[in-house]
Design an enzyme around this catalytic site. Structure first.
Site, short mmCIF file in Angstrom:
data_model
loop_
_atom_site.label_atom_id
_atom_site.label_comp_id
_atom_site.label_asym_id
_atom_site.label_seq_id
_atom_site.Cartn_x
_atom_site.Cartn_y
_atom_site.Cartn_z
N GLY A 1 39.75 53.20 32.27
CA GLY A 1 38.34 53.27 32.66
C GLY A 1 37.95 54.62 33.23
N ARG B 1 33.94 57.22 33.22
CA ARG B 1 32.89 57.49 34.21
C ARG B 1 33.31 56.95 35.58
NH1 ARG B 1 30.18 52.29 33.11
NH2 ARG B 1 30.91 51.70 31.04
N ASN C 1 42.17 50.78 36.78
CA ASN C 1 40.84 50.96 37.36
C ASN C 1 39.73 50.28 36.56
OD1 ASN C 1 38.53 52.64 38.76
ND2 ASN C 1 38.38 53.10 36.57
N SER D 1 38.73 45.17 45.05
CA SER D 1 37.43 45.35 45.69
C SER D 1 37.42 44.59 47.01
CB SER D 1 36.33 44.78 44.79
OG SER D 1 35.12 44.67 45.50
N TYR E 1 33.58 37.75 39.64
CA TYR E 1 34.10 39.08 39.97
C TYR E 1 35.06 38.99 41.16
CZ TYR E 1 33.91 44.06 41.28
OH TYR E 1 34.23 45.36 41.60
N ALA F 1 36.75 36.41 42.18
CA ALA F 1 37.98 35.71 41.78
C ALA F 1 38.90 36.65 41.02
CB ALA F 1 37.63 34.49 40.93
N LYS G 1 39.06 39.91 41.29
CA LYS G 1 39.60 40.94 42.18
C LYS G 1 40.59 40.36 43.19
CE LYS G 1 37.50 44.51 40.46
NZ LYS G 1 38.28 45.57 39.80
N ILE H 1 30.74 51.97 46.53
CA ILE H 1 30.92 53.36 46.08
C ILE H 1 29.81 53.66 45.06
CG2 ILE H 1 32.52 55.02 45.03
CD1 ILE H 1 33.67 53.71 47.61
#
Ligand code: NAP
Length: 254
Positions: free
Chosen positions: A17, A20, A97, A149, A162, A164, A166, A195
């Protein structure tokens, strides 16, 4: 502030990833350390891959290699990473990532969205790490960094899938650390807070304001803050740290 980690020079380090956001910043930081930076790109993104390659070379990478694979395509992952090892030797640093998010209230949860988030963030990361574990066993001073995260630690409204995915990465991180520690292969997780990237730009203004009100240091993080931490965890400067979960969130989750 940039810290120089001499042992990252010439090391084969794959960042997923890196097109960007946080991944690109990590790749740039590793290029500045003189690493052989390896990144993935998806079909149809050859032009973006060329741009990334040029940028990383200009920043001082000892070499740069783009690998064609999607985290949801195991065959691509196996083929491209094995071709890489034949040419350049084993990958000895991995930054998992790449990730996706799509917010939804629990009431409106769609199976297809749950699948795509868990498939990419959790299963894709697990399978790539598994595929590379053969290479790790042939390498020296291996370090894996999983980008989780704070949401995986504290949960969040509208982010059940999301969160779950992470949180799952944290159990995965500790398991890899236990299973491969005796082979001097370390695995740690990084939990960024808010971020500023494309992913967070997509949030509503109200959500951004409410995050900011809860961040003790009073500002959002920069992708380079995460990149500095990742360089430390990839380097020998952190050689006695494994199975650890490091928050980088300006105090958002205390
Ligand atoms: P981003 O700007 O949305 O970038 C996501 C990256 O993941 C892109 O390079 C994308 O590639 C890649 N990717 C997505 N699905 C993929 C797949 N199936 N196969 C391969 N690559 C795929 O994200 P970001 O904000 O930089 O976040 C990076 C990581 O940090 C994510 O894991 C995210 O969950 C985590 N994180 C971010 C924040 C934050 O505040 N930004 C906070 C906590 C955690 P394409 O260009 O091909 O789409």
């Amino acid at each position: 502030m940039i810290v120089n980690y001499n042992d990252l020079k010439d090391k084969n380090i794959l960042v997923t990833g890196a097109s960007r956001g946080i991944g690109l910043e990590i790749a740039k930081a590793l290029a500045a350390q003189g690493a052989h930076v390896v990144f993935n790109y998806r079909e149809g993104k050859e032009d973006v891959a060329k741009e990334i390659e040029n940028e990383l070379r200009a920043r001082g990478a000892s070499n740069v290699t783009g690998l064609l694979f999607d985290l949801n395509n195991e065959e691509q992952m196996k083929e491209s990473t094995s071709n890489f090892a034949k040419e350049f030797g084993p990958i000895s640093g991995l930054v998992n990532n790449a990730g996706v998010s799509k917010d939804s209230l629990l009431l409106r949860l769609k199976r297809s969205d749950v699948d795509s988030i868990i498939d990419t963030n959790l299963k894709g990361t697990m399978m790539l790490t598994s595929i590379l574990s053969r290479q790790f066993l042939k390498a020296q001073d291996v370090s894996v960094v999983n980008i989780s995260s704070v949401v995986g630690l504290m949960g969040n409204t509208s982010q059940a899938s999301y969160a779950a995915s992470k949180a799952g990465l944290l159990g995965f991180t500790k398991s890899v650390a236990k299973e491969l520690g005796s082979r001097k292969i370390r695995c740690n997780a990084v939990c960024p807070g808010f971020i500023a990237t494309d992913m967070t730009d997509a949030l509503e203004e109200k959500a951004k304001e409410s995050y900011l009100a809860n961040i003790p240091v009073g500002e959002f993080g920069e992708a380079s803050d995460v990149a500095n931490l990742v360089c430390f965890l990839l380097s020998g400067a952190s050689k006695y740290i494994t199975g650890e979960v490091v928050k980088i969130d300006g105090g958002l989750y205390i």
